[in-house]
Design an enzyme around this catalytic site. Structure first.
Site, mmCIF file in Angstrom:
data_model
loop_
_atom_site.group_PDB
_atom_site.id
_atom_site.type_symbol
_atom_site.label_atom_id
_atom_site.label_comp_id
_atom_site.label_asym_id
_atom_site.label_seq_id
_atom_site.Cartn_x
_atom_site.Cartn_y
_atom_site.Cartn_z
ATOM 1 N N GLU A 110 94.125 24.116 51.808
ATOM 2 C CA GLU A 110 93.017 23.708 51.385
ATOM 3 C C GLU A 110 93.427 22.798 50.074
ATOM 4 O O GLU A 110 94.170 23.103 49.496
ATOM 5 C CB GLU A 110 92.195 24.806 51.140
ATOM 6 C CG GLU A 110 90.974 24.872 50.326
ATOM 7 C CD GLU A 110 89.671 24.155 50.800
ATOM 8 O OE1 GLU A 110 89.769 22.935 51.087
ATOM 9 O OE2 GLU A 110 88.455 24.706 50.833
ATOM 10 N N ASP A 111 92.691 21.736 49.965
ATOM 11 C CA ASP A 111 92.849 21.150 48.436
ATOM 12 C C ASP A 111 92.541 21.713 47.266
ATOM 13 O O ASP A 111 93.303 22.072 46.283
ATOM 14 C CB ASP A 111 92.307 19.707 48.585
ATOM 15 C CG ASP A 111 90.815 19.407 48.757
ATOM 16 O OD1 ASP A 111 90.224 20.592 49.309
ATOM 17 O OD2 ASP A 111 90.343 18.508 48.826
ATOM 18 N N ASP A 114 86.234 25.601 45.384
ATOM 19 C CA ASP A 114 85.173 25.088 44.404
ATOM 20 C C ASP A 114 84.446 26.488 44.636
ATOM 21 O O ASP A 114 84.236 27.521 43.886
ATOM 22 C CB ASP A 114 84.522 23.933 44.746
ATOM 23 C CG ASP A 114 83.579 23.523 43.569
ATOM 24 O OD1 ASP A 114 83.616 24.202 42.619
ATOM 25 O OD2 ASP A 114 82.817 22.683 43.998
ATOM 26 N N LYS A 142 89.185 26.689 41.318
ATOM 27 C CA LYS A 142 88.302 26.742 39.953
ATOM 28 C C LYS A 142 87.951 27.902 39.514
ATOM 29 O O LYS A 142 87.194 28.106 38.411
ATOM 30 C CB LYS A 142 87.047 25.645 40.375
ATOM 31 C CG LYS A 142 87.250 24.306 40.385
ATOM 32 C CD LYS A 142 86.125 23.574 40.374
ATOM 33 C CE LYS A 142 86.351 22.023 40.813
ATOM 34 N NZ LYS A 142 85.187 21.240 41.054
ATOM 35 N N ASP A 169 88.847 13.248 46.571
ATOM 36 C CA ASP A 169 87.870 11.981 46.564
ATOM 37 C C ASP A 169 86.775 12.347 45.571
ATOM 38 O O ASP A 169 86.220 13.384 45.584
ATOM 39 C CB ASP A 169 87.614 11.592 47.888
ATOM 40 C CG ASP A 169 86.629 12.587 48.635
ATOM 41 O OD1 ASP A 169 86.738 13.764 48.678
ATOM 42 O OD2 ASP A 169 85.571 11.684 48.942
ATOM 43 N N ARG A 175 91.815 8.877 46.485
ATOM 44 C CA ARG A 175 92.648 10.060 47.191
ATOM 45 C C ARG A 175 94.138 9.593 46.945
ATOM 46 O O ARG A 175 94.756 10.341 46.946
ATOM 47 C CB ARG A 175 92.227 9.857 48.688
ATOM 48 C CG ARG A 175 90.936 10.533 49.076
ATOM 49 C CD ARG A 175 90.870 10.914 50.522
ATOM 50 N NE ARG A 175 89.447 11.116 50.956
ATOM 51 C CZ ARG A 175 88.944 12.412 51.193
ATOM 52 N NH1 ARG A 175 89.515 13.202 50.487
ATOM 53 N NH2 ARG A 175 87.850 12.203 51.500
HETATM 54 P P1 IMP Z 1 83.790 24.661 48.356
HETATM 55 O O1 IMP Z 1 83.293 24.932 49.703
HETATM 56 O O2 IMP Z 1 82.716 24.844 47.359
HETATM 57 O O3 IMP Z 1 84.944 25.751 47.745
HETATM 58 O O4 IMP Z 1 84.380 23.286 48.175
HETATM 59 C C1 IMP Z 1 85.561 22.961 48.898
HETATM 60 C C2 IMP Z 1 85.579 21.590 49.149
HETATM 61 O O5 IMP Z 1 84.763 20.769 48.237
HETATM 62 C C3 IMP Z 1 87.010 21.026 48.769
HETATM 63 O O6 IMP Z 1 87.971 21.060 50.296
HETATM 64 C C4 IMP Z 1 86.830 19.671 48.385
HETATM 65 O O7 IMP Z 1 86.873 18.614 49.398
HETATM 66 C C5 IMP Z 1 85.584 19.660 47.698
HETATM 67 N N1 IMP Z 1 85.684 19.565 46.319
HETATM 68 C C6 IMP Z 1 85.296 20.749 45.256
HETATM 69 N N2 IMP Z 1 85.674 20.479 44.372
HETATM 70 C C7 IMP Z 1 86.031 19.326 44.291
HETATM 71 C C8 IMP Z 1 86.551 18.415 43.212
HETATM 72 O O8 IMP Z 1 86.386 18.815 41.971
HETATM 73 N N3 IMP Z 1 86.752 17.079 43.439
HETATM 74 C C9 IMP Z 1 86.909 16.590 44.665
HETATM 75 N N4 IMP Z 1 86.374 17.453 45.737
HETATM 76 C C10 IMP Z 1 85.765 18.723 45.516
HETATM 77 MG MG MG Z 2 85.972 15.839 49.649
#
Ligand code: IMP
Ligand code: MG
Length: 183
Positions: A110-111, A114, A142, A169, A175
């Protein structure tokens, strides 16, 4: 320094607030993570590296070249963000791996973690396919939420800013940047 700022502005197409992780820092950490992952599996153990598209594509490409174990690569497409900066809270699976996960050592790549929603929704779906092991490797975290399951490998703790570059992105832009910056 002015030249460097100008080069970045040209590559990004607009002003970034700051560079959070440089290309050199990322490359060094990714090499370490490849070593950590290699050490976690026996030399003959096969791994299935499952990249979560699109954000993980650059990280995954660099990471697998630092893993010294037999492995295969496949991808998942899930979307939770739409095109903006806020998570929609829903996770759609748009593409599912062809590969069967049953009995295999799976690493989901996973990148950035969040809110943790993506992982919370995805892991039970993957677990239900009865992999032998299932681990998560995230480049950035984060540390906003308490997760039921933390990623086993994390590249960097990330500031609570919106980050772009190295696969990440904003509205599909940025990207391609070889570093990670804050918008
Ligand atoms: P989550 O489900 O809230 O943990 O978010 C995960 C996904 O949201 C990641 O795989 C990213 O694609 C996108 N994302 C979350 N934070 C960022 C950020 O700071 N920059 C870009 N994409 C983000
Ligand atoms: Mg994204």
């Amino acid at each position: 320094m002015r030249e460097e700022a100008e080069r970045i502005r040209k590559q990004a197409g607009r002003e970034l607030r700051r560079i959070v992780f440089t290309e050199q820092e990322i490359q060094a950490r990714v090499a370490e993570m490849g070593q950590e992952i290699s050490d976690a599996y026996r030399p003959d153990e096969e791994i299935l590296v499952l990249g979560l598209l699109k954000g993980s594509f650059i990280f995954l490409a660099d990471l697998v070249r630092k893993i010294q174990r037999p492995l295969q690569v496949d991808f998942l497409v899930a979307s939770s963000y739409g095109s903006g900066k806020e998570s929609s809270g829903r996770v759609h699976l748009l593409y599912d791996p062809e590969a069967s996960l049953e009995g295999r050592n799976v690493i989901l790549v996973e990148d950035i973690v969040d809110s943790g929603t993506t992982l919370a929704r995805l892991l039970p779906l993957l677990e239900a396919r009865r992999p032998r092991s299932l681990e998560v490797c995230a480049l950035l975290h984060k540390r906003l939420a308490r997760l039921d399951r933390e990623p086993r490998w994390v590249g960097f703790d990330a500031p609570r800013e919106f980050l772009v570059g190295y696969g990440l992105d904003y509205g599909e832009n940025f990207r391609h940047l070889p570093f990670i910056g804050s918008l």
